[in-house]
Enzyme design. Structure first.
Site, short mmCIF file in Angstrom:
data_model
loop_
_atom_site.label_atom_id
_atom_site.label_comp_id
_atom_site.label_asym_id
_atom_site.label_seq_id
_atom_site.Cartn_x
_atom_site.Cartn_y
_atom_site.Cartn_z
N CYS A 1 1.13 3.15 -1.76
CA CYS A 1 1.19 3.99 -0.57
C CYS A 1 2.55 3.90 0.10
O CYS A 1 3.30 2.94 -0.12
CB CYS A 1 0.07 3.61 0.40
SG CYS A 1 -0.12 1.83 0.63
N CYS B 1 1.73 -1.21 1.45
CA CYS B 1 2.44 0.07 1.50
C CYS B 1 3.95 -0.15 1.50
O CYS B 1 4.45 -1.05 2.17
CB CYS B 1 2.05 0.85 2.75
SG CYS B 1 0.40 1.54 2.65
#
Ligand code: APR
Length: 244
Positions: free
Chosen positions: A167, A86
């Site tokens: 993400c 992420c």
């Protein structure tokens, strides 16, 4: 005579308008896989490079080079899903080299830092029905021959997966020295921007070539279009002109 040449042109290995397969394609894939799994990301040492190379070749060998489907590449993608942690993903469009540099300097990652992106980076490939070899003479061109060629479909499906898995906060490096920095027909515009499932914020960087007049900016209409796609997906958006 003319008919003979016509026949040769439309049935021969030379009939497509794109670059032919890269010489030693299979060997390069195999070697890059070994390098990646042993040296670049040693945590991926357990990956089966022989299986990955086999799956890559089986996806397109002996097949009509204009009839690629996402399903053809599914077995390959299943062996090496393109994921990055992420907050680390960098997308690009018409700025590949610059985006790679930008990412590298900041500990971020582009698709070419994932195993399959690394394997295929800069290569071309296509097969030929009835032959177990690649076509080294020519491969279909997206515009002049067919959009469903194995090269284009590979980057589309891999990019789709990459975007789906991105993400947190992610970045995109766009080219402000062309008319539409955000090109809705590019892979970033057509595929990635629409598949940012878990992305919270997208930061766009508009790069202007110092030798050229700026032709698009964060306040231009192409960027507004990107912004509205993201608004519809509840992804926050920022844009800054001039990364250099
Ligand atoms: N090497 C060679 N060709 C590539 C590569 C690569 N590493 N990646 C993509 N391609 C092909 C694709 O067919 C792509 O459409 O070259 C084209 C580059 O076109 P651009 O208009 O410059 O960029 P775009 O179409 O937006 O594709 C780049 O998609 O590959 C993903 O994550 C990547 O964000 C990036 C975007």
């Amino acid at each position: 005579g003319a008919i003979g040449i016509y026949k040769w042109r439309y049935t021969g290995l030379n009939r497509w308008h794109g670059k032919g397969s890269t010489p030693n394609f299979q060997k390069i894939i195999q070697e890059r896989c070994d390098t990646y799994t042993q040296q670049i990301r040693p945590d991926s040492r357990s990956r089966d490079c022989q299986g990955i190379t086999q799956a890559f070749m089986s996806a397109f060998i002996s097949k009509d080079p204009c009839k690629a489907t996402k399903e053809d590449y599914q077995p390959l993608i299943d062996l090496a899903y393109p994921t990055v942690p992420c907050g680390k993903a960098v997308f690009w469009s018409k700025t590949k080299e610059l985006a790679r540099e930008y990412a590298k300097g900041r500990g971020l990652l582009t698709l070419e830092d994932t195993l399959l992106g690394f394997l295929a980076d800069g290569l071309s490939w296509c097969g030929e029905p009835g032959s177990s070899d690649l076509n080294y003479q020519s491969c279909p061109d997206w515009k002049k021959d067919c959009s469903t060629n194995y090269f284009s479909v590979f980057w589309e499906v891999l990019s789709e997966r990459f975007a789906e898995n991105a993400c947190g906060t992610v970045q995109v490096v766009l080219n402000g020295s062309i008319e539409n920095a955000f090109d809705k027909m590019s892979i970033f515009g057509r595929v990635e921007a629409h598949n940012l499932r878990s992305v919270v914020m997208l930061q766009a960087w508009l790069v202007h070539d110092p030798g050229k007049p700026p032709r698009d900016s964060c306040s231009g209409s192409s960027i507004k279009e990107l912004e509205s796609i993201l608004n519809g997906r509840n992804v926050r958006f920022t844009c800054r002109d001039n990364l250099r």
